[in-house]
Design an enzyme around this catalytic site. Sequence first.
Site, PDB file in Angstrom:
ATOM      1  N   TRP A 172      -3.549   0.372   7.332  1.00  0.00           N
ATOM      2  CA  TRP A 172      -3.527  -1.085   7.269  1.00  0.00           C
ATOM      3  C   TRP A 172      -3.645  -1.435   5.784  1.00  0.00           C
ATOM      4  CZ3 TRP A 172      -4.651   1.215  11.677  1.00  0.00           C
ATOM      5  CH2 TRP A 172      -4.843   0.538  12.886  1.00  0.00           C
ATOM      6  N   ILE A 206       2.844   2.389   8.342  1.00  0.00           N
ATOM      7  CA  ILE A 206       2.293   1.397   7.421  1.00  0.00           C
ATOM      8  C   ILE A 206       2.225   0.062   8.134  1.00  0.00           C
ATOM      9  CG2 ILE A 206       2.720   0.144   5.249  1.00  0.00           C
ATOM     10  CD1 ILE A 206       4.280   2.802   4.415  1.00  0.00           C
ATOM     11  N   LYS A 207       1.056  -0.559   8.081  1.00  0.00           N
ATOM     12  CA  LYS A 207       0.859  -1.869   8.696  1.00  0.00           C
ATOM     13  C   LYS A 207       0.563  -2.889   7.607  1.00  0.00           C
ATOM     14  CE  LYS A 207      -2.291  -4.583  11.564  1.00  0.00           C
ATOM     15  NZ  LYS A 207      -3.636  -4.667  12.159  1.00  0.00           N
ATOM     16  N   VAL A 208       1.361  -3.957   7.558  1.00  0.00           N
ATOM     17  CA  VAL A 208       1.127  -5.052   6.622  1.00  0.00           C
ATOM     18  C   VAL A 208       1.323  -6.375   7.352  1.00  0.00           C
ATOM     19  CG1 VAL A 208       1.735  -3.816   4.497  1.00  0.00           C
ATOM     20  CG2 VAL A 208       3.533  -4.928   5.836  1.00  0.00           C
TER      21      VAL A 208
END
Length: 307
Positions: A172, A206-208
């Site tokens: 995150w 990938i977390k955005v």
Amino acid sequence: MTITRSVETILSRYEGETPGVKANLARMLMQGRLGGTGRMIILPVDQGFEHGPARSFAVNPAAYDPHYHYRLAIDAGLSAYAAPLGPLEAGADTFAGQIPLILKVNSSNSLMPSASPKTQAITASVDDALRLGCAAIGFTIYPGSSMSLSMFEDIAEMRREAAAKGVATVIWSYPRGEDLDSKAETALDVTAYAAHIAALLGAHIIKVKLPSDHLGQAEAKKVYDKVGIPAASMADRVRHVVQACFNGRRIVVFSGGAAKGEDSVLEDARAIREGGGNGSIIGRNVFQRPREEAMALLDRLVDIYRN
């Protein structure tokens, strides 16, 4: 389980990874109603740590029970369920093997003094993830915080251990810090930078957050203006963030953000799909709705990602 060509292509981009990591990525990519498409919807429920129980669950009291979230993710045919140690342990036996799990290994809380540097405490381990049969660990970093370098060192070490033991890593990456105002936290250039940092740290997923069209860094703005990076639509901005993750060689999912109307949630998903993102990691906009509404919303999201 037969791996589809779409998933084979994604896995081929993770050169040098252990077979265990690739197997766990495949578990998530082949799970549920989006299995095999290269798209994902993940249910994250770490908001109790971040915001407190009442702010997280009082609007839908059934969600106080960790079993509720397991069942919601399984019945909706989602790709994975992510939560801190306690909630995963609370249903680990009942739901063993029914859905890939992501153990959130660090957390913060809103009781911290507001003036404190933005950081998170490590609250679980890679061995906990193995014990619970998790496919991945999840770790939050705050690029922009004065504590960010320590967070980078922590996840670098945990990621190394996890990969050696065949567990994937989800990062995150949320820009927050003393010199970042609320507009800069979701600015396009800052979000792309944060996503790139996660890729550089070895994140497999990938977390955005979805980025705005604001540009938060003066020096970056000069480049964006000179080169003419498209940013008018959300799909344009998603495409740029995906580009920042090794030109699309890493799985990128986007946060559902604060509670919002159904139309906004669906519009976000369409932009993610059109911009080449891999999907949504959506929590409050699902579990704060009554179960029937949540299931209907997730059904529509699946339809959007399946196009």
